[in-house]
Design an enzyme around this catalytic site. Structure first.
Site, short mmCIF file in Angstrom:
data_model
loop_
_atom_site.label_atom_id
_atom_site.label_comp_id
_atom_site.label_asym_id
_atom_site.label_seq_id
_atom_site.Cartn_x
_atom_site.Cartn_y
_atom_site.Cartn_z
N TYR A 131 0.98 -1.08 0.40
CA TYR A 131 -0.20 -0.10 0.46
C TYR A 131 0.83 1.33 -0.48
O TYR A 131 -0.20 2.67 -0.06
CB TYR A 131 -0.73 -0.17 1.33
CG TYR A 131 -2.09 -0.50 0.89
CD1 TYR A 131 -2.11 -1.76 0.45
CD2 TYR A 131 -3.14 -0.65 2.62
CE1 TYR A 131 -3.03 -2.89 -0.13
CE2 TYR A 131 -4.32 -2.43 1.68
CZ TYR A 131 -4.09 -2.79 0.94
OH TYR A 131 -5.04 -3.36 0.89
N ASP A 174 -10.89 -8.24 7.39
CA ASP A 174 -12.38 -8.51 7.45
C ASP A 174 -13.71 -9.40 6.98
O ASP A 174 -14.73 -9.79 7.86
CB ASP A 174 -13.01 -7.62 5.76
CG ASP A 174 -12.90 -5.68 6.02
OD1 ASP A 174 -12.25 -5.14 7.24
OD2 ASP A 174 -13.27 -5.28 5.59
N ASP A 222 -3.40 -17.92 1.51
CA ASP A 222 -4.73 -18.90 0.10
C ASP A 222 -5.46 -20.08 2.07
O ASP A 222 -6.45 -19.26 2.24
CB ASP A 222 -3.97 -18.67 -0.90
CG ASP A 222 -2.55 -19.99 -0.71
OD1 ASP A 222 -2.31 -19.77 0.45
OD2 ASP A 222 -3.00 -20.77 -1.53
N ASP A 259 -5.68 -7.11 5.81
CA ASP A 259 -7.09 -6.21 5.31
C ASP A 259 -7.70 -6.97 5.32
O ASP A 259 -8.55 -6.82 5.68
CB ASP A 259 -6.33 -5.05 4.03
CG ASP A 259 -7.25 -4.19 3.95
OD1 ASP A 259 -8.03 -3.90 4.61
OD2 ASP A 259 -6.65 -2.72 2.84
N LYS A 304 3.14 -15.60 2.19
CA LYS A 304 3.15 -16.01 0.82
C LYS A 304 4.88 -16.23 0.09
O LYS A 304 5.21 -15.88 -0.77
CB LYS A 304 2.12 -15.14 -0.35
CG LYS A 304 2.44 -15.97 -1.62
CD LYS A 304 1.17 -16.96 -1.47
CE LYS A 304 0.61 -17.99 -2.11
NZ LYS A 304 -0.14 -18.51 -2.30
#
Ligand code: NAD
Length: 364
Positions: free
Chosen positions: A143, A254, A226, A250, A194
């Site tokens: 980001y 959620d 994943d 992020d 990852k």
């Protein structure tokens, strides 16, 4: 001498001022019962900041936030400001506050109150008793990484690119927060990366392992993102603390919020070395603003996190959580968590009921 603290109160837009008003009731009760003076310094941010001073994060508001012992934020944003140039959008206030105060660690607990176990979209037995903490790195990663942008190549075709970059100190400091958080919970950290595909998260894994050497009482395991996304809905109770990068956090936080029933229930803490900010994870909910139907519990629980993390008063957090649990056990519900046979209440009544439950719990 009685304690004194300055709290910057940034109500923001939409339901922000409504839910913050209820959180202030909690502070008032604590103030009168504990003999603790809270100086509440209120300032406009988001759309309210733009209206007041032509910028979503007016310099005066940022100064107020930086000078305070802790910051309480409502929410920002709304359709009125959606057409503004990107740098004037209300949401820029959030990124500005995080970056300027170096709030590198975002703690998002996903805890299921017993009375709400049936409110989740997942089966009761999957979420009943759930209590996990997502620790998300907040001011690094893709980001913020450079270079970034969209360019047109010699062939006239556009190329969009972002950079996923993490330095060793950035990983080390968030890993320490995760291990220290786990020490106060169930001593288990799952680091999500990852590493099989992305070199920067390969470094993430290496540094987390190195830092772990300082926390022998905490167990550490690793999971690819994943798989973590899948495990969160398959068997979420296997987790205690999840630590992960900005973008993975992020998304996963959620996902974790939905395990608890409603976005209106989840508080958060954003911590740096010198500053801290507390806010509900939901947005400004323009669709329900001004109707006295927003759920104020996430903001009230954020006040609890403030006492735990900024004022070293975990007991106050427990009283607040206890008061919220008692109101839910008694069957009171705002619309977002309403179910058959329960008593529907508005934002103000919910705040009043939690305040009334809190008062007898306070031990001086
Ligand atoms: P939102 O979280 O505001 O709302 C999503 C849905 O959840 C809506 O249906 C809303 O009514 C409901 N909801 C949210 N909080 C609730 C509460 N406390 N009680 C009951 N119901 C609640 O997300 P959105 O609709 O995608 O965004 C609305 C605005 O908020 C946008 O401008 C967005 O940019 C902004 N936003 C701000 C923040 C923040 O300030 N931290 C976070 C997310 C979105």
């Amino acid at each position: 001498m009685n304690p004194e603290s300055t709290i910057a109160v940034l109500p923001g837009d939409g339901i922000g001022p409504e839910v913050v008003r209820e959180a202030k009731k909690i502070l008032q009760i604590l103030e009168s019962r504990l003999g603790w003076t809270f100086r509440l310094a209120e300032a406009p941010v988001g759309g309210a900041g733009f209206e007041a001073a032509g910028h979503p994060l007016p310099p005066e508001s940022l100064k107020t936030a930086k000078e305070a012992d802790a910051v309480l934020l409502g929410a920002v944003g709304g359709p009125k400001w959606d057409k503004l140039e990107f740098r004037f959008r209300p949401e820029r206030a959030l990124l500005g506050l995080r970056k300027e105060m170096e709030l590198f660690a975002n703690l998002r607990p996903a805890k299921v109150f017993p009375a709400l176990a049936g409110a989740s979209t997942l089966k009761l037995e999957v979420v009943e008793g759930l209590d996990i903490m997502v620790v998300r790195e907040l001011i690094g990663g893709i980001y913020f990484g450079e270079p970034r942008g969209v360019e047109t190549g010699p062939d006239g075709k556009r190329k969009g690119f972002n950079t996923l970059v993490y330095t060793e100190p950035e990983i080390e400091r968030i890993a320490r927060i995760a291990f220290e958080t786990a020490q106060k919970r169930n001593n288990k950290v799952t680091s999500v990366d990852k590493a099989n595909v992305l070199e920067s998260t390969g470094l993430w894994r290496e540094v987390v392992i190195e830092v772990h050497a300082d926390y022998p009482g905490v167990s550490l395991d690793h999971m690819y993102v994943d798989n973590a996304a899948m495990q969160l809905v398959r068997a979420p109770k296997q987790f205690d603390v999840i630590v992960t990068t900005n973008m993975f956090g992020d998304i996963l936080s959620d996902e974790a919020s939905m395990l608890t029933g409603s976005i209106g229930m989840l508080p958060s803490a954003s911590l740096g070395t010198r500053h801290a900010m507390y806010e509900p994870i939901h947005g400004s909910a323009p669709d329900i603003a001004g109707k006295d139907i927003a759920n104020p519990l996430a903001t009230i629980l954020s006040v609890g996190m403030m006492f735990k993390h900024s004022f070293n008063r975990g007991d106050v957090n427990e009283w607040i959580e206890g008061a919220v649990g008692a109101v839910l056990d008694a069957g009171y519900r705002t619309g977002d968590i309403m179910s058959k046979g329960m008593k529907r209440v508005g934002t103000v009544e919910m705040g009043d009921r939690v305040a009334a439950e809190l008062e007898p719990r306070i031990q001086c």
